[in-house]
Design a protein around this motif. Sequence first.
Motif, PDB file in Angstrom:
ATOM      1  N   SER A   1      -0.710   8.229   9.906  1.00 37.57           N
ATOM      2  CA  SER A   1      -1.441   6.938   9.234  1.00 37.57           C
ATOM      3  C   SER A   1      -1.504   7.113   7.717  1.00 37.57           C
ATOM      4  CB  SER A   1      -2.890   7.016   9.936  1.00 37.57           C
ATOM      5  OG  SER A   1      -3.536   8.133   9.658  1.00 37.57           O
ATOM      6  N   THR A   2      -1.704   5.966   7.094  1.00 45.01           N
ATOM      7  CA  THR A   2      -1.714   5.917   5.577  1.00 45.01           C
ATOM      8  C   THR A   2      -2.325   4.646   5.166  1.00 45.01           C
ATOM      9  OG1 THR A   2      -0.383   6.206   3.477  1.00 45.01           O
ATOM     10  CG2 THR A   2       0.591   4.905   5.396  1.00 45.01           C
ATOM     11  N   HIS A   3      -2.680   4.643   3.925  1.00 45.80           N
ATOM     12  CA  HIS A   3      -3.510   3.530   3.247  1.00 45.80           C
ATOM     13  C   HIS A   3      -2.334   3.059   2.598  1.00 45.80           C
ATOM     14  CE1 HIS A   3      -7.178   5.186   4.969  1.00 45.80           C
ATOM     15  NE2 HIS A   3      -7.515   4.125   5.246  1.00 45.80           N
ATOM     16  N   VAL A   4      -2.415   1.706   2.218  1.00 50.34           N
ATOM     17  CA  VAL A   4      -1.451   0.828   1.373  1.00 50.34           C
ATOM     18  C   VAL A   4      -2.108  -0.210   0.594  1.00 50.34           C
ATOM     19  CG1 VAL A   4       0.799  -0.042   1.058  1.00 50.34           C
ATOM     20  CG2 VAL A   4       0.367   1.298   3.056  1.00 50.34           C
ATOM     21  N   HIS A   5      -1.878   0.089  -0.800  1.00 48.87           N
ATOM     22  CA  HIS A   5      -2.444  -0.914  -1.608  1.00 48.87           C
ATOM     23  C   HIS A   5      -1.295  -1.814  -2.211  1.00 48.87           C
ATOM     24  CE1 HIS A   5      -5.134  -2.538  -4.761  1.00 48.87           C
ATOM     25  NE2 HIS A   5      -4.015  -2.368  -5.614  1.00 48.87           N
ATOM     26  N   LEU A   6      -1.687  -3.091  -2.156  1.00 48.67           N
ATOM     27  CA  LEU A   6      -0.480  -4.022  -2.720  1.00 48.67           C
ATOM     28  C   LEU A   6      -1.147  -4.770  -3.819  1.00 48.67           C
ATOM     29  CD1 LEU A   6       0.730  -5.464   0.635  1.00 48.67           C
ATOM     30  CD2 LEU A   6       1.766  -3.750  -0.547  1.00 48.67           C
ATOM     31  N   HIS A   7      -0.380  -4.942  -4.940  1.00 51.74           N
ATOM     32  CA  HIS A   7      -0.706  -5.400  -6.162  1.00 51.74           C
ATOM     33  C   HIS A   7       0.186  -6.426  -7.008  1.00 51.74           C
ATOM     34  CE1 HIS A   7      -3.144  -6.623  -9.638  1.00 51.74           C
ATOM     35  NE2 HIS A   7      -2.170  -5.890 -10.386  1.00 51.74           N
ATOM     36  N   PHE A   8       0.145  -7.728  -6.905  1.00 51.49           N
ATOM     37  CA  PHE A   8       0.930  -8.451  -7.892  1.00 51.49           C
ATOM     38  C   PHE A   8       0.708  -8.342  -9.233  1.00 51.49           C
ATOM     39  CE2 PHE A   8       1.465 -10.210  -3.563  1.00 51.49           C
ATOM     40  CZ  PHE A   8       2.942 -10.165  -3.564  1.00 51.49           C
ATOM     41  N   ASP A   9       1.691  -8.436 -10.153  1.00 52.31           N
ATOM     42  CA  ASP A   9       1.566  -8.428 -11.477  1.00 52.31           C
ATOM     43  C   ASP A   9       0.783  -9.808 -12.175  1.00 52.31           C
ATOM     44  OD1 ASP A   9       3.552  -9.945 -11.921  1.00 52.31           O
ATOM     45  OD2 ASP A   9       4.633  -8.550 -12.888  1.00 52.31           O
ATOM     46  N   ASP A  10       0.427  -9.897 -13.268  1.00 51.70           N
ATOM     47  CA  ASP A  10      -0.139 -11.204 -13.771  1.00 51.70           C
ATOM     48  C   ASP A  10       0.375 -12.375 -13.298  1.00 51.70           C
ATOM     49  OD1 ASP A  10      -2.406  -9.999 -14.526  1.00 51.70           O
ATOM     50  OD2 ASP A  10      -1.699  -9.523 -16.750  1.00 51.70           O
ATOM     51  N   ASP A  11       1.933 -12.329 -13.509  1.00 54.53           N
ATOM     52  CA  ASP A  11       2.843 -13.493 -13.425  1.00 54.53           C
ATOM     53  C   ASP A  11       2.814 -14.169 -12.115  1.00 54.53           C
ATOM     54  OD1 ASP A  11       3.164 -13.851 -16.239  1.00 54.53           O
ATOM     55  OD2 ASP A  11       5.204 -12.905 -16.132  1.00 54.53           O
ATOM     56  N   LEU A  12       2.869 -13.241 -11.128  1.00 59.00           N
ATOM     57  CA  LEU A  12       2.907 -13.556  -9.906  1.00 59.00           C
ATOM     58  C   LEU A  12       1.522 -13.526  -9.178  1.00 59.00           C
ATOM     59  CD1 LEU A  12       5.609 -11.102  -8.483  1.00 59.00           C
ATOM     60  CD2 LEU A  12       5.764 -13.648  -8.301  1.00 59.00           C
TER      61      LEU A  12
END
Length: 197
Positions: free
Chosen positions: A42-53
């Motif tokens: 098991s793992t934790h995942v962080h998703l982040h879109f940069d400013d334009d997206l």
Amino acid sequence: MVSTVPTLDVELNGEAVHDIDAPDAFATDGPFPVVLENTGRSTHVHLHFDDDLDRVTAVDEVNHFVADEATRHVHVSTADVDERVRGKLKIVTGYGSNTSYVDVRLDPSTDTPEEPVAVDETFSAPPERPPDVPPGRQAVNALDRLVRRGGTAGAVFGFLAVAAAVAVALAVDSAVVWLAVGIALMIAFGAVLLAVT
């Protein structure tokens, strides 16, 4: 023809703990899922879109827990864009121990939205039909129309003429006179019908 929604597939813990295997680039013209497939612990995942997206995309949660050997779908909603938007999706596992970037391109949608058809409310309900007028009321209405059209004097005169013709026919007792009375009655009846309709 059924169009398929593209998916951004990400493999987690493939070759090593917290390993991220994601495509270098991804393109879409609308909402899409990020599919997090965990092949290990098991793992934790962080998703982040940069400013334009980030201005044209949205996810309900940015932090996701993926259980042992489980798959998690993260829905990414997108805004309608008039021009192509490019940016990066940052994928982080193990609380920052490993990071990967995907070049994401959001294109203007090629689907033409269907114009809604305006429906008048009068079409949604059956037409209202006035109730039937009872026969007694029909006779009163006919007499009222006759009087309003000034046919009272004509009706009285016609009634007197028919009564006189019947009296003559009874006195003479002739088939020719009875035929004439019948014709007179039909003419009088027709005149009354014309007057009241």
